[in-house]
Design an enzyme around this catalytic site. Structure first.
Site, short mmCIF file in Angstrom:
data_model
loop_
_atom_site.label_atom_id
_atom_site.label_comp_id
_atom_site.label_asym_id
_atom_site.label_seq_id
_atom_site.Cartn_x
_atom_site.Cartn_y
_atom_site.Cartn_z
N LYS A 1 -16.73 21.12 2.63
CA LYS A 1 -17.98 20.77 1.94
C LYS A 1 -18.53 19.45 2.49
O LYS A 1 -19.73 19.32 2.72
CB LYS A 1 -17.75 20.67 0.43
CG LYS A 1 -19.03 20.24 -0.31
CD LYS A 1 -18.91 20.19 -1.82
CE LYS A 1 -20.22 19.67 -2.42
NZ LYS A 1 -20.20 19.57 -3.88
N ASP B 1 -30.75 10.78 -4.74
CA ASP B 1 -31.04 11.74 -5.80
C ASP B 1 -30.90 13.11 -5.17
O ASP B 1 -31.27 13.31 -4.00
CB ASP B 1 -32.45 11.53 -6.36
CG ASP B 1 -32.59 12.20 -7.73
OD1 ASP B 1 -31.60 12.24 -8.49
OD2 ASP B 1 -33.69 12.70 -8.04
N LYS C 1 -18.99 8.33 -6.93
CA LYS C 1 -20.09 8.54 -5.99
C LYS C 1 -20.01 7.49 -4.87
O LYS C 1 -20.22 7.80 -3.70
CB LYS C 1 -21.41 8.44 -6.73
CG LYS C 1 -22.48 9.31 -6.17
CD LYS C 1 -23.69 9.31 -7.06
CE LYS C 1 -24.49 10.57 -6.82
NZ LYS C 1 -25.73 10.60 -7.56
N GLY D 1 -21.19 21.14 -10.51
CA GLY D 1 -22.60 21.56 -10.58
C GLY D 1 -22.77 23.02 -10.22
O GLY D 1 -22.11 23.91 -10.77
N HIS E 1 -25.45 18.60 1.70
CA HIS E 1 -26.72 17.87 1.75
C HIS E 1 -26.47 16.35 1.73
O HIS E 1 -27.13 15.60 2.43
CB HIS E 1 -27.60 18.31 0.58
CG HIS E 1 -26.90 18.37 -0.74
ND1 HIS E 1 -25.70 19.02 -0.92
CD2 HIS E 1 -27.18 17.84 -1.95
CE1 HIS E 1 -25.30 18.90 -2.17
NE2 HIS E 1 -26.17 18.17 -2.81
P1 ITT Z 1 -26.32 10.06 -10.97
O1 ITT Z 1 -25.45 9.62 -12.10
O2 ITT Z 1 -26.14 9.20 -9.75
O3 ITT Z 1 -27.79 10.26 -11.32
P2 ITT Z 1 -25.98 12.96 -11.08
O4 ITT Z 1 -24.76 13.50 -11.73
O5 ITT Z 1 -27.28 13.11 -11.80
O6 ITT Z 1 -25.72 11.48 -10.55
P3 ITT Z 1 -27.19 13.93 -8.66
O7 ITT Z 1 -28.47 13.25 -8.97
O8 ITT Z 1 -26.58 13.68 -7.33
O9 ITT Z 1 -26.04 13.69 -9.71
O10 ITT Z 1 -27.35 15.49 -8.80
C1 ITT Z 1 -28.08 16.07 -9.88
C2 ITT Z 1 -27.55 17.43 -10.19
O11 ITT Z 1 -27.75 18.31 -9.07
C3 ITT Z 1 -26.05 17.46 -10.49
O12 ITT Z 1 -25.80 17.19 -11.83
C4 ITT Z 1 -25.70 18.91 -10.11
O13 ITT Z 1 -26.02 19.77 -11.16
C5 ITT Z 1 -26.65 19.18 -8.93
N1 ITT Z 1 -25.96 18.88 -7.66
C6 ITT Z 1 -26.18 17.82 -6.83
N2 ITT Z 1 -25.34 17.84 -5.79
C7 ITT Z 1 -24.54 18.92 -5.97
C8 ITT Z 1 -23.47 19.47 -5.25
O14 ITT Z 1 -22.99 18.92 -4.14
N3 ITT Z 1 -22.91 20.58 -5.70
C9 ITT Z 1 -23.34 21.17 -6.82
N4 ITT Z 1 -24.33 20.71 -7.59
C10 ITT Z 1 -24.95 19.59 -7.15
#
Ligand code: ITT
Length: 205
Positions: A182, A78, A15, A160, A187
């Protein structure tokens, strides 16, 4: 003037690398290994990002004597997906929509099942970034990618919910787009560009 370094309130080196390439000119480093992240108890992406940024900043403040009083810029993010026909779910629960140990495939399958044949497929990815300056000034940047939920997963790339998300103006899912594409529209990219603009417009230390 933009800062040379920002600490990312995350233990995830990938990240940090991703934000490093989005925040051109800034070195983004993961927080020290001995630091802890708080529970994400907020009720919005913004609250959770702020909780993480301030918790990591507070650990710097309590270690200030060891660090020569140096408090760096700290940022946290987040993100997740909001589906209109599901009243904004999975939202802040995106990572664990199908349960605490859910895989991406589990989460995608649950979302497709919940949405069923609903013709309203409107959805959006949201990313909130909170950055805190050495002096404690807080910046907030929100990035949104509007789109719709596909009927079934397509594509190999990303993670995701990418295989079922078709961005507005596209006929392909994010998983069918290149990483470069992408990174131009995501976002996270939009929130990062917004943060850069604020940093350029304001003062930094
Ligand atoms: P942290 O360890 O930093 O908390 P995380 O894996 O929980 O990271 P995020 O908070 O960024 O990741 O995102 C939460 C969820 O939202 C992630 O597990 C995906 O399921 C979904 N998500 C976020 N960004 C995405 C993306 O670019 N493409 C697809 N799914 C996404």
């Amino acid at each position: 003037m933009i800062p040379k370094f920002i600490t990312l309130a995350s233990a995830n080196a990938n990240k940090a690398r991703e934000f490093g390439s989005l925040l051109a000119g800034i070195r983004v480093e993961p927080m020290p290994e001995s630091f802890n992240l708080p529970e994400e108890t907020g009720s919005s992406f913004y609250e959770n990002a702020r909780l993480k940024a301030l918790a990591v900043r507070n650990q710097y403040i309590s270690h200030a004597s060891v660090l020569d009083g140096h408090i760096p810029w700290v940022m946290a993010d987040d993100s997740g997906i909001e589906v209109a026909a599901l009243a904004g779910a999975p939202g802040i629960f995106s990572a664990r929509y199908a349960g605490e140990n859910a895989t991406d495939v589990d989460n995608v399958n649950k979302l497709l099942a919940e949405l069923g044949e609903d013709t309203n497929r409107q959805a959006r990815f949201v990313c909130e970034i909170v950055a805190v300056s050495p002096g404690g000034e807080e910046l907030r940047s929100t990035g949104i990618l509007e789109g719709r939920i596909a009927r079934e997963p397509h594509g190999e790339f990303g993670f995701g919910y990418d295989p079922i998300f078709i961005p507005e103006g596209y006929e392909l899912t994010v998983s069918e787009l290149s990483a470069d594409e992408k990174n131009r529209i995501s976002h996270r990219a939009r929130a990062s560009f917004g943060l850069l603009e604020q940093l350029r417009g304001g003062k930094s230390s």
